[in-house]
Design a protein around this motif. Sequence first.
Motif, PDB file in Angstrom:
ATOM      1  N   GLU A  62      30.222  50.092  36.752  1.00 56.28           N
ATOM      2  CA  GLU A  62      31.459  49.303  36.719  1.00 56.28           C
ATOM      3  C   GLU A  62      31.864  48.897  38.137  1.00 56.28           C
ATOM      4  O   GLU A  62      31.900  49.737  39.035  1.00 56.28           O
ATOM      5  N   THR A  63      32.169  47.563  38.350  1.00 57.98           N
ATOM      6  CA  THR A  63      32.659  47.081  39.650  1.00 57.98           C
ATOM      7  C   THR A  63      33.965  46.329  39.441  1.00 57.98           C
ATOM      8  O   THR A  63      34.270  45.888  38.335  1.00 57.98           O
ATOM      9  N   ALA A  64      34.715  46.126  40.549  1.00 56.61           N
ATOM     10  CA  ALA A  64      36.049  45.507  40.450  1.00 56.61           C
ATOM     11  C   ALA A  64      35.956  43.995  40.267  1.00 56.61           C
ATOM     12  O   ALA A  64      36.733  43.402  39.524  1.00 56.61           O
ATOM     13  N   GLU A  65      35.015  43.336  40.959  1.00 58.20           N
ATOM     14  CA  GLU A  65      34.932  41.877  40.918  1.00 58.20           C
ATOM     15  C   GLU A  65      33.503  41.410  40.680  1.00 58.20           C
ATOM     16  O   GLU A  65      32.565  42.041  41.150  1.00 58.20           O
ATOM     17  N   ALA A  66      33.394  40.220  40.038  1.00 62.34           N
ATOM     18  CA  ALA A  66      32.073  39.617  39.836  1.00 62.34           C
ATOM     19  C   ALA A  66      31.708  38.793  41.066  1.00 62.34           C
ATOM     20  O   ALA A  66      32.587  38.177  41.683  1.00 62.34           O
ATOM     21  N   SER A  67      30.443  38.752  41.444  1.00 63.31           N
ATOM     22  CA  SER A  67      30.005  37.951  42.587  1.00 63.31           C
ATOM     23  C   SER A  67      30.151  36.462  42.270  1.00 63.31           C
ATOM     24  O   SER A  67      30.152  36.066  41.106  1.00 63.31           O
ATOM     25  N   GLU A  68      30.298  35.646  43.346  1.00 62.67           N
ATOM     26  CA  GLU A  68      30.510  34.201  43.148  1.00 62.67           C
ATOM     27  C   GLU A  68      29.199  33.480  42.879  1.00 62.67           C
ATOM     28  O   GLU A  68      28.188  33.757  43.520  1.00 62.67           O
ATOM     29  N   THR A  69      29.249  32.511  41.956  1.00 59.98           N
ATOM     30  CA  THR A  69      28.066  31.683  41.668  1.00 59.98           C
ATOM     31  C   THR A  69      28.520  30.239  41.441  1.00 59.98           C
ATOM     32  O   THR A  69      29.715  29.989  41.224  1.00 59.98           O
ATOM     33  N   LYS A  70      27.596  29.289  41.476  1.00 66.08           N
ATOM     34  CA  LYS A  70      27.919  27.883  41.218  1.00 66.08           C
ATOM     35  C   LYS A  70      28.462  27.714  39.795  1.00 66.08           C
ATOM     36  O   LYS A  70      29.411  27.005  39.544  1.00 66.08           O
TER      37      LYS A  70
END
Length: 156
Positions: free
Chosen positions: A137-145
Motif C-alpha cells: 500500500e502507498t499514499a499516492e499513484a505515480s504520474e503518467t500521461k
Amino acid sequence: MTIHTDTRPTLNLIRLPHGEGLELPAYETRGAAGMDLRAAVDDGATLTILPGKRDLVPTGFIFEVPDGYEAQIRPRSGLALKHGITCLNSPGTIDSDYRGEVKVLLINLGEEPFEITRGMRIAQMVIAPSIQARIFETAEASETKRGAGGFGSTGM
Ligand SMILES: O=c1ccn([C@H]2C[C@H](O)[C@@H](COP(=O)(O)OP(=O)(O)OP(=O)(O)O)O2)c(=O)[nH]1
Ligand SMILES: [Mg+2]
C-alpha cells in the motif's frame, strides 16, 4: 542415451472413479492453445441445460497445474455459435494448488435446451504462466500521461 528436448511443463492428471473410460483431455491439433475437456456425466444419461439456466459439469479428473502456472477454462466457439453455450465465469481460473475435480460452469444463452452426454467436449483449458505480485500500500499513484483517463478516453 536419450536426450529430452521437450521443455513443456508437465500436467499430471488424476482420474477419478467417474472418469473411468473417458479419453484424456487433449490438444486436438499441433498448435492448439487449449486442450478440450470432456463431460464426465453418467454413461447413457443426458444432462440437459435449459435456456437461461446453468450447470456445473464434471470432467472426471484432478489436474495438478504446475507451480508458476494457472489453467483457464474457456468456452468452445462452436458451442457458443451453434447453441449459445458458454462458460458463465469465463475464463474459469484453476489455481496451481487446487486438488479437487476440475468442473466446468456452463450456461445456456440459446433458445433451445442443450443436451450433454458422456465424453462430449464441452470446454477447453489453457495452461498459462502466472505470477503473484508483492502487495504494497502507498499514499499516492505515480504520474503518467494517461493519468486517470480510461473507458474510451483516447477516442474511438
Ligand atoms: O471454472 C472453474 C473455476 C474454478 N474451479 C475450481 C478450481 C479453482 O482453483 C477453485 C476456486 O476457483 P475460484 O477462485 O474462481 O472460486 P472462488 O469463488 O474464489 O472460490 P474459492 O474461495 O474456493 O477460491 O475452483 C473449477 O473447477 N472450475
Ligand atoms: Mg478464489
